[in-house]
Design an enzyme around this catalytic site. Structure first.
Site: not given
Length: 548
Positions: A204, A210, A265-266, A351, A382, A510
């Site tokens: 955005k 990253e 974003g999510r 979040e 398992h 950050k």
């Protein structure tokens, strides 16, 4: 300190828990022969069985009273109408507009026009690529798409692609890169051909550390392989809200797709953030995903609370967390294609609702969002089911099953569905020490040995579960499922009186990393570090420089 726990409806729930909190689910079935039918909801091929919860009719009545006191319906209307309910960022929350293609819910015409325009641009681009009209260097058609993003720009598209590509794939290989660790992108770059690869940069702000580090590495890769004069505009498109920074990177304005500040974003897989997904599954299937999300939106907005699947799941989640003391929520999809869906739900839920202050900024004195985790069944059985069955923590679980598989191994699929039902039954029913001892004696175990083993082979049971059925795992039903969990998270945020749409908790690390990065490079950070960080920086700097 929050005053919510002083509300009469909250205290009524506390009183109810004090007298009924240890109710046995199996006994609730014995006392109410209509429970299974009454606590089963269905909407367009998605069904919820919530009968295996520690809740009776009075529990549900009190939870609905609490939801009305929290003004859930009003908050829902305010969201749909575009009010800035994300108060800390003064933003509207309009991800529903992304899939409201007929304008049935969102009344803001400007927003609807923006969405319609961007969907048309996406469709045009996807069509060009899939028909071979958009080519890379040397006029070779695109064969690989690399999505470069992180968080919501990565997890949502990845989860949807993993779920849908096995049956809806277009022939393109879609790869997803997110980690700052260069091993992530390098592993992808080794598998792609530079002149047949399209990189999709999703950020955005176009400053996400990253994402930009990986984007620059991808640009270096293309320059090295194709030469310094290569037309990189054939190999890069972007989704961003900052046109100036995107242009400075080399993105053609014609292939810059929009991100709006009213989409978190999510919640953005439905937007241009889903471009890589649309390339991977085809435009018609992407539209079916939108249709599925919209179908769940219509259900959430229009269905009465007592028959509303996201509302019911949200209320039961609150009951489990705040009154039964659950600290985690397991997501257990019994379809391998949904394994990465759990990763997306982790971000969506944790979040959104991992908050310690309410909307007014006061510390809350009650638990909010649980830790969300899980794995696809039967693999999880398992691995960690032992803790769910016999551990010391209460772990409510959502089981997700697909009724009709997309393979011809019908016997294996019956085994999968049998495991779903068996696990929910075992978690509800448990097994007493007496029953365990009797079973061993029946199988010929010596009496003393059976008595000694009985505590080890008993299960407390009474663990709450929801069971979700999807008719098929196709774009429409996956869209429904994804939107369902979005709305459940919204419901719980309103009930807890927190802002589900900001994420300030990710910012501090950050900020601190910038000065530490400078320290690691030897240039000196802007702030004095504490003794621990300074010591560790010296160790890292020595390791980084000893081979130079």
């Amino acid at each position: 300190m929050s005053e919510m726990t002083t509300l009469g409806c909250w205290q009524a729930l506390e009183a109810h828990h004090a007298t009924h909190g240890d109710m046995r689910i199996s006994q609730l079935f014995d006392a109410d022969h209509e429970r299974a039918d009454r606590m089963f909801l269905s909407h367009k091929g998605l069904s919820l069985d919530y009968s295996k919860n520690r809740a009776n009719q009075e529990t549900m009545r009190l939870l609905h009273v609490f939801a009305r006191a929290r003004k859930l319906e009003s908050w829902r209307s305010r969201m749909v109408e575009g009010e800035a309910i994300n108060t800390t960022e003064n933003r509207a929350v309009l991800h529903l507009a992304l899939r409201d293609r007929e304008g049935q819910l969102v009344t803001n015409k400007a927003v609807r026009n923006e969405v319609s325009s961007e969907l048309a641009r996406m469709k045009d681009f996807v069509t060009k690529v899939l028909r071979g009209h958009w080519c890379g260097q040397n006029d070779r058609p695109i064969r690989h798409v690399v999505n470069i993003g992180i968080g919501g720009s990565h997890l949502g598209p990845l989860a949807a692609y993993e779920a849908l590509a096995p049956t809806c794939g277009t022939g393109l290989s879609v790869h997803f890169v997110s980690n700052m660790d260069a091993h992530d992108i390098d592993a992808v770059l080794r598998r792609v051909e530079p002149d047949t690869t399209l990189f999709v940069i999703a950020s955005k702000s176009f400053t996400t550390a990253e994402t930009m580090a990986n984007a620059k590495r991808a640009r270096e890769f293309l320059t090295q392989k194709l030469g310094p004069d290569a037309d990189l505009r054939r190999h890069f498109v972007a989704i961003s809200g900052d046109a100036e920074r995107a242009a400075a990177f080399g993105i053609d304005p014609d292939t810059l797709f929009s991100m709006w500040d009213w989409v978190g974003g999510r919640y953005s897989v439905w937007s241009a953030i889903g471009l890589s997904l649309a390339l991977g599954i085809g435009w018609q299937n992407f539209e079916r995903l939108l249709d599925g999300g919209h179908a769940m939106d219509m259900h959430f907005v229009n269905e009465p609370a007592e028959r509303n699947i996201p509302v019911i799941m949200g209320l039961l989640g609150l009951w489990n967390v705040n009154f039964l003391g659950a600290r985690t929520q397991a997501i257990l999809p019994y379809d391998q294609r949904l394994d990465r869906f759990i990763d997306h739900l982790q971000q969506l839920d944790m979040e959104s609702n991992g908050k310690r202050v309410n909307r007014e900024g006061a510390l809350v004195n009650y638990a909010t969002g649980p830790v969300v985790w899980g794995r696809a069944g039967t693999n999880g059985q398992h691995a960690f089911y032992q803790l769910i069955h016999q551990g010391t923590r209460l772990v409510p679980a959502d089981f997700i099953a697909i009724l009709k598989p997309d393979h011809d191994a019908q016997d294996q699929h019956r085994h999968v569905l049998a495991n779903v039902l068996a696990q929910t039954k075992a978690l509800m029913q448990g097994r007493s020490e007496g029953a365990a001892r009797a079973l061993m004696l029946e199988n010929g175990v010596a009496k003393d040995r059976a008595a000694w083993l009985a505590p080890h082979r008993s299960f407390p049971g009474n663990i709450p579960t929801n069971t979700l059925f999807l008719d098929r795992l196709d774009p429409f039903h996956f869209g429904q499922l994804l939107a369902l969990y979005e709305h459940k998270v919204f419901v719980q945020g309103i009930l807890w009186n927190i802002n589900s749409f900001d994420q300030w908790g990710v910012e501090l690390g950050k900020e601190l990393s910038t000065s530490i990065y400078e320290e690691l490079g030897g240039s000196g950070g802007k702030r004095k570090e504490d003794a621990s960080i300074s010591h560790l920086v010296s160790i890292i700097r020595k390791a980084l420089t000893e081979d130079e």
